[in-house]
Design a protein around this motif. Structure first.
Motif: not given
Lengths: 202, 202
Positions: A168, A160-161, B161, A164-165, B150, B157, A156-157, A190, B172, B193-194, B164, A154, B190, A194, B153
């Motif tokens: 963080a 937000t991510l 993540l 947030t990242v 990966r 961290w 909105p997510w 990152t 949410e 993927a990250a 977080t 989504p 998420t 994502a 990174l």
């Protein structure tokens, strides 16, 4: 004393103008104090603003309300600075530029964010960032529509991510687990990962 | 009054045993109250624990200290529950199982987390999660070594993540922008993927 708010024709300045000047002085001083030390207390902020504590509490009955106002003002400042960032063209490169531009401000006001995170609930912090999040939302939406970003999560997510990242990373820098120089590229890598479904997911 | 702590041979129970019983009753009541309502105040918690306010403040001089103790206890509880999650085998599938197992607890104690986020700085919340983060750290490290994740990174961290992203999902859900049912798969997609560099990055 701002020239625009000077009393005219020898009459005493209206109370409202005094109040405006005091609020401006308090917000300037509070921003400067909190940017140096997130634990600055109300007495120190009153002293730095050159107002009495009664005046300070008259405008901001709690430290949380003052921190909230400073955060909101900082986001408004960020909003202006981000107007200069080109977010057209390739969505991935636009994300990289937006992260780099945002990081300048997040890093500069890292202690204001830390003060906010100690005083305010996360949802209030997110709400105060809505003006800048609209920009992020639109960019991610454009990337989803062009196929550059994944559409299975989504919008909105993903917005937000991004916030947030970024926040963080600021906390990691404050904690000494990352340097401020490393942060923009780590945040960009990152987020781009994502925002893109892994190859073996397709 | 727990049977195990009953006074023996008619002698009054030692004060230390009373204190232990009180602390246990306070932590049980506080966990239950905060899990229902993150804004429960000290008077309500004292009443729920069946102790006086002086006793409550004697053990926990501030609400922040009590919320901190409840959070630490909840993480210890999570730690036990996560022992049942198999994180061997394919690192991607192990991440999915660990997210699913963790989400059960994060969702159940979402309001305890919300209370902690309102009272405590993010770095304190992260530190309280160190026991569960060690598990995440080891799993991501294994995935990096096997080439599943990966390695460009930093491991600390990527560990931060994971926490977080999980906590952002809880926020949410609390804000009504995501359902508790959607959360585990969104968090897993998420994070995976990250943890994997995008195809066109390789």
């Amino acid at each position: 004393m701002a020239a625009a708010a000077e009393p005219t024709e020898g009459r005493p300045a209206p109370r409202r103008a005094d109040a405006r000047r005091n609020v401006a002085a308090i917000l300037n001083a509070a921003t400067e104090c909190l940017a140096k030390n997130p634990d600055t207390n109300m007495a120190e902020i009153a002293a730095a603003a050159g107002v009495g504590r009664m005046t300070l509490y008259g405008h901001f009955p709690t430290r949380a309300e003052l921190v909230d106002a400073v955060m909101t003002r900082t986001v408004a400042h960020a909003q202006q600075a981000l107007d200069a960032v080109d977010i057209s063209g390739d969505p991935r490169q636009a994300v990289a530029r937006l992260v780099a531009g945002s990081w300048q401000i997040v890093d500069q006001f890292r202690n204001v964010l830390a003060a906010a995170e100690r005083e305010l609930p996360p949802d209030r912090i997110r709400a105060a960032h809505d003006p800048v999040l609209d920009r992020v939302f639109a960019l991610i939406e454009r990337g989803q529509q062009s196929g550059a970003f994944r559409a299975d999560l989504p919008l909105p997510w993903l917005t937000t991510l991004a916030l947030t990242v970024m926040h963080a990373a600021a906390t990691e820098v404050s904690a000494g687990r990352m340097t401020a120089d490393q942060a923009p590229s780590i945040v960009t890598s990152t987020l781009l990962a994502a925002l893109t479904a892994p190859a073996d997911y397709a």
